[in-house]
Motif scaffolding. Structure first.
Motif, PDB file in Angstrom:
ATOM      1  N   ALA A   1       3.890  12.690  15.303  1.00  0.00           N
ATOM      2  CA  ALA A   1       4.866  13.777  15.237  1.00  0.00           C
ATOM      3  C   ALA A   1       6.302  13.264  15.228  1.00  0.00           C
ATOM      4  CB  ALA A   1       4.655  14.732  16.415  1.00  0.00           C
ATOM      5  N   ASP A   2       6.524  12.071  15.788  1.00  0.00           N
ATOM      6  CA  ASP A   2       7.883  11.539  15.861  1.00  0.00           C
ATOM      7  C   ASP A   2       8.161  10.475  14.809  1.00  0.00           C
ATOM      8  OD1 ASP A   2       6.152   9.697  16.876  1.00  0.00           O
ATOM      9  OD2 ASP A   2       7.303   9.243  18.683  1.00  0.00           O
ATOM     10  N   GLU A   3       7.232  10.268  13.855  1.00  0.00           N
ATOM     11  CA  GLU A   3       7.429   9.273  12.804  1.00  0.00           C
ATOM     12  C   GLU A   3       6.882   9.817  11.486  1.00  0.00           C
ATOM     13  OE1 GLU A   3       6.943   5.185  15.484  1.00  0.00           O
ATOM     14  OE2 GLU A   3       5.509   5.670  13.896  1.00  0.00           O
ATOM     15  N   ALA A   4       7.744   9.983  10.504  1.00  0.00           N
ATOM     16  CA  ALA A   4       7.310  10.481   9.198  1.00  0.00           C
ATOM     17  C   ALA A   4       6.749   9.335   8.361  1.00  0.00           C
ATOM     18  CB  ALA A   4       8.472  11.151   8.473  1.00  0.00           C
ATOM     19  N   LEU A   5       5.690   8.720   8.884  1.00  0.00           N
ATOM     20  CA  LEU A   5       5.020   7.615   8.198  1.00  0.00           C
ATOM     21  C   LEU A   5       3.568   8.030   8.006  1.00  0.00           C
ATOM     22  CD1 LEU A   5       5.480   4.755   7.107  1.00  0.00           C
ATOM     23  CD2 LEU A   5       4.737   3.878   9.314  1.00  0.00           C
ATOM     24  N   TRP A   6       3.226   8.489   6.803  1.00  0.00           N
ATOM     25  CA  TRP A   6       1.939   9.132   6.557  1.00  0.00           C
ATOM     26  C   TRP A   6       0.850   8.115   6.240  1.00  0.00           C
ATOM     27  CZ3 TRP A   6       1.492  13.991   7.935  1.00  0.00           C
ATOM     28  CH2 TRP A   6       2.650  14.774   7.992  1.00  0.00           C
ATOM     29  N   LEU A   7      -0.333   8.375   6.775  1.00  0.00           N
ATOM     30  CA  LEU A   7      -1.518   7.554   6.541  1.00  0.00           C
ATOM     31  C   LEU A   7      -2.563   8.413   5.843  1.00  0.00           C
ATOM     32  CD1 LEU A   7      -3.266   4.997   7.046  1.00  0.00           C
ATOM     33  CD2 LEU A   7      -3.939   6.029   9.209  1.00  0.00           C
ATOM     34  N   THR A   8      -2.991   7.996   4.653  1.00  0.00           N
ATOM     35  CA  THR A   8      -3.994   8.743   3.898  1.00  0.00           C
ATOM     36  C   THR A   8      -5.379   8.493   4.483  1.00  0.00           C
ATOM     37  OG1 THR A   8      -2.679   8.607   1.865  1.00  0.00           O
ATOM     38  CG2 THR A   8      -5.017   9.132   1.633  1.00  0.00           C
ATOM     39  N   ILE A   9      -6.075   9.567   4.845  1.00  0.00           N
ATOM     40  CA  ILE A   9      -7.420   9.472   5.401  1.00  0.00           C
ATOM     41  C   ILE A   9      -8.477   9.736   4.333  1.00  0.00           C
ATOM     42  CG2 ILE A   9      -8.996  10.375   7.159  1.00  0.00           C
ATOM     43  CD1 ILE A   9      -6.592   8.850   8.262  1.00  0.00           C
TER      44      ILE A   9
ATOM     45  N   LEU B   1       0.826  -1.206   0.000  1.00  0.00           N
ATOM     46  CA  LEU B   1       0.000   0.000   0.000  1.00  0.00           C
ATOM     47  C   LEU B   1       0.863   1.258   0.000  1.00  0.00           C
ATOM     48  CD1 LEU B   1      -2.806  -1.037   2.511  1.00  0.00           C
ATOM     49  CD2 LEU B   1      -2.973  -0.866   0.035  1.00  0.00           C
ATOM     50  N   GLN B   2       1.968   1.233   0.754  1.00  0.00           N
ATOM     51  CA  GLN B   2       2.861   2.391   0.774  1.00  0.00           C
ATOM     52  C   GLN B   2       3.474   2.624  -0.599  1.00  0.00           C
ATOM     53  OE1 GLN B   2       3.323   4.379   3.512  1.00  0.00           O
ATOM     54  NE2 GLN B   2       4.427   5.744   2.145  1.00  0.00           N
ATOM     55  N   PHE B   3       3.861   1.523  -1.285  1.00  0.00           N
ATOM     56  CA  PHE B   3       4.425   1.645  -2.634  1.00  0.00           C
ATOM     57  C   PHE B   3       3.394   2.221  -3.601  1.00  0.00           C
ATOM     58  CE2 PHE B   3       4.922  -0.157  -6.883  1.00  0.00           C
ATOM     59  CZ  PHE B   3       6.209   0.231  -7.202  1.00  0.00           C
ATOM     60  N   LEU B   4       2.158   1.715  -3.552  1.00  0.00           N
ATOM     61  CA  LEU B   4       1.113   2.212  -4.448  1.00  0.00           C
ATOM     62  C   LEU B   4       0.821   3.678  -4.183  1.00  0.00           C
ATOM     63  CD1 LEU B   4      -1.385  -0.807  -4.432  1.00  0.00           C
ATOM     64  CD2 LEU B   4       0.277  -0.213  -6.194  1.00  0.00           C
ATOM     65  N   LYS B   5       0.830   4.081  -2.896  1.00  0.00           N
ATOM     66  CA  LYS B   5       0.551   5.475  -2.560  1.00  0.00           C
ATOM     67  C   LYS B   5       1.662   6.400  -3.043  1.00  0.00           C
ATOM     68  CE  LYS B   5       0.695   6.918   1.768  1.00  0.00           C
ATOM     69  NZ  LYS B   5       1.409   8.216   1.806  1.00  0.00           N
ATOM     70  N   ASP B   6       2.917   5.951  -2.911  1.00  0.00           N
ATOM     71  CA  ASP B   6       4.051   6.785  -3.308  1.00  0.00           C
ATOM     72  C   ASP B   6       4.132   6.956  -4.827  1.00  0.00           C
ATOM     73  OD1 ASP B   6       4.714   7.067  -0.673  1.00  0.00           O
ATOM     74  OD2 ASP B   6       6.247   5.502  -0.680  1.00  0.00           O
ATOM     75  N   PHE B   7       3.776   5.902  -5.567  1.00  0.00           N
ATOM     76  CA  PHE B   7       3.931   5.932  -7.023  1.00  0.00           C
ATOM     77  C   PHE B   7       2.579   5.898  -7.735  1.00  0.00           C
ATOM     78  CE2 PHE B   7       7.838   4.102  -5.329  1.00  0.00           C
ATOM     79  CZ  PHE B   7       8.799   4.867  -5.973  1.00  0.00           C
ATOM     80  N   GLU B   8       1.540   6.417  -7.073  1.00  0.00           N
ATOM     81  CA  GLU B   8       0.194   6.377  -7.646  1.00  0.00           C
ATOM     82  C   GLU B   8       0.133   7.092  -8.989  1.00  0.00           C
ATOM     83  OE1 GLU B   8      -4.391   7.583  -6.345  1.00  0.00           O
ATOM     84  OE2 GLU B   8      -2.660   8.289  -5.192  1.00  0.00           O
ATOM     85  N   ALA B   9       0.705   8.297  -9.071  1.00  0.00           N
ATOM     86  CA  ALA B   9       0.646   9.065 -10.313  1.00  0.00           C
ATOM     87  C   ALA B   9       1.391   8.360 -11.443  1.00  0.00           C
ATOM     88  CB  ALA B   9       1.226  10.465 -10.087  1.00  0.00           C
TER      89      ALA B   9
ATOM     90  N   ASP C   1       0.714  13.070  20.071  1.00  0.00           N
ATOM     91  CA  ASP C   1       0.920  14.232  19.208  1.00  0.00           C
ATOM     92  C   ASP C   1       1.018  13.781  17.755  1.00  0.00           C
ATOM     93  OD1 ASP C   1       0.974  16.061  21.336  1.00  0.00           O
ATOM     94  OD2 ASP C   1       3.089  15.599  21.732  1.00  0.00           O
ATOM     95  N   TYR C   2       0.279  14.473  16.887  1.00  0.00           N
ATOM     96  CA  TYR C   2       0.225  14.123  15.473  1.00  0.00           C
ATOM     97  C   TYR C   2       0.398  15.376  14.616  1.00  0.00           C
ATOM     98  CZ  TYR C   2      -1.446   9.419  16.580  1.00  0.00           C
ATOM     99  OH  TYR C   2      -1.544   8.131  17.039  1.00  0.00           O
ATOM    100  N   VAL C   3       0.616  15.137  13.326  1.00  0.00           N
ATOM    101  CA  VAL C   3       0.682  16.215  12.341  1.00  0.00           C
ATOM    102  C   VAL C   3      -0.305  15.890  11.224  1.00  0.00           C
ATOM    103  CG1 VAL C   3       2.110  17.426  10.656  1.00  0.00           C
ATOM    104  CG2 VAL C   3       3.089  16.742  12.846  1.00  0.00           C
ATOM    105  N   LEU C   4      -1.157  16.857  10.893  1.00  0.00           N
ATOM    106  CA  LEU C   4      -2.088  16.717   9.776  1.00  0.00           C
ATOM    107  C   LEU C   4      -1.505  17.441   8.569  1.00  0.00           C
ATOM    108  CD1 LEU C   4      -5.472  17.525  11.575  1.00  0.00           C
ATOM    109  CD2 LEU C   4      -4.185  15.381  11.546  1.00  0.00           C
ATOM    110  N   GLN C   5      -1.710  16.887   7.391  1.00  0.00           N
ATOM    111  CA  GLN C   5      -1.200  17.560   6.206  1.00  0.00           C
ATOM    112  C   GLN C   5      -2.179  17.445   5.043  1.00  0.00           C
ATOM    113  OE1 GLN C   5       2.532  16.142   4.667  1.00  0.00           O
ATOM    114  NE2 GLN C   5       1.679  14.310   3.742  1.00  0.00           N
TER     115      GLN C   5
ATOM    116  N   ILE D   1      -5.933   1.274   7.583  1.00  0.00           N
ATOM    117  CA  ILE D   1      -4.815   0.555   8.192  1.00  0.00           C
ATOM    118  C   ILE D   1      -4.085   1.503   9.121  1.00  0.00           C
ATOM    119  CG2 ILE D   1      -2.623  -0.605   7.753  1.00  0.00           C
ATOM    120  CD1 ILE D   1      -3.732  -1.658   5.203  1.00  0.00           C
ATOM    121  N   PRO D   2      -3.932   1.151  10.402  1.00  0.00           N
ATOM    122  CA  PRO D   2      -3.292   2.065  11.358  1.00  0.00           C
ATOM    123  C   PRO D   2      -1.881   2.413  10.937  1.00  0.00           C
ATOM    124  CG  PRO D   2      -4.350   0.232  12.487  1.00  0.00           C
ATOM    125  CD  PRO D   2      -4.360  -0.088  11.018  1.00  0.00           C
ATOM    126  N   ALA D   3      -1.491   3.667  11.231  1.00  0.00           N
ATOM    127  CA  ALA D   3      -0.124   4.084  10.936  1.00  0.00           C
ATOM    128  C   ALA D   3       0.846   3.385  11.873  1.00  0.00           C
ATOM    129  CB  ALA D   3       0.002   5.605  11.093  1.00  0.00           C
TER     130      ALA D   3
END
Length: 239
Positions: A174-182, A5-13, A207-211, A81-83
């Motif tokens: 906030a301490d892990e740059a592992l993004w989950l698409t919502i 899923l991470q591979f598909l998300k990174d190279f979707e375009a 603590d989280y970061v939204l983007q 799928i949980p981050a």
């Protein structure tokens, strides 16, 4: 599954581009085979054109099915799928005598295997870029930066740029740059709802970061708009 899923998300375009190019090629072949079959005089010519027509039709169907599968996995499966990543645990065998001893000063002597978790490389932390959020183009309206959220949350904001392609709303610790698409969308949003009801109870408190990430119709990804928030447990768990 998470890696796929991470591979598909990174190279979707890129995947969509390759599938689209293949689709155009087979559509062209389908059209040529159709014309040849209609103009064929002899039976062998007609049979050959029919085989090419069938092959092109099957190939177009396969490419369409692959594209639909990628879209469903990235848009609907990945968000649930949980981050985080699975960390292997050290196996402990009952009744087995440990190998090696500790010296007087507490250091480990030769012959004792090192703990694999002690050498694991931590994930990079998330950097919050202040220039990513642009008023009237790419910005959160709610929740606000630094706020505390819990339970079901409505996310609102603006995603409206020139040559708009699509956008994604993602979250990471906030301490892990592992993004989950919502949520993802292909229509601009102007000071309106991005996610009607986001169930934050699926994520551990912290603590989280939204983007917000927006990509134009040329496939170019603009700098992300990021805000820090804190996710608390649902109210019933606080009691």
């Amino acid at each position: 599954m998470v890696e796929v899923l991470q591979f598909l998300k990174d190279f979707e375009a890129v995947i969509y581009f390759l599938l689209g190019a293949g689709g155009i090629w087979y559509i062209y072949g389908f059209g040529r085979a159709w014309q040849e079959m209609r103009s064929a005089v002899f039976g062998l010519e007609r049979d050959s054109a029919q085989r090419r027509l069938n092959a092109a039709a099957v190939s177009m169907f396969v490419l369409f099915a692959l594209g639909l599968t990628v879209f469903v996995l990235v848009t609907f499966v990945a968000p649930v799928i949980p981050a985080g990543e699975i960390v292997p645990t050290q196996e402990i065998r009952l009744g087995e005598t440990p190998v090696g001893t500790l010296s007087v000063d507490g250091t480990q002597e030769a012959g004792v295997a090192a703990d694999p978790l002690a050498t694991a490389t931590p994930l990079p932390t998330v950097a919050i870029a202040e220039d990513g959020c642009v008023p009237a183009q790419l910005v959160f309206s709610a929740p606000e930066a630094g706020s505390t959220i819990r339970g079901n949350v409505e996310v609102t904001g603006t995603v409206d740029i020139e040559n708009f392609g699509f956008y994604k709303f993602e979250v990471a610790r906030a301490d892990e740059a592992l993004w989950l698409t919502i949520q993802a969308g292909r229509n601009p949003v102007i000071d309106n709802v991005l996610v009607e009801s986001w169930d934050t109870s699926r994520l551990p408190p912290g603590d989280y970061v939204l983007q917000l990430i927006v990509t134009n119709n040329a496939g170019e990804e603009l700098p992300a708009c990021r805000i820090p928030v804190r996710i608390d447990p649902p109210a019933e768990e606080d009691a």
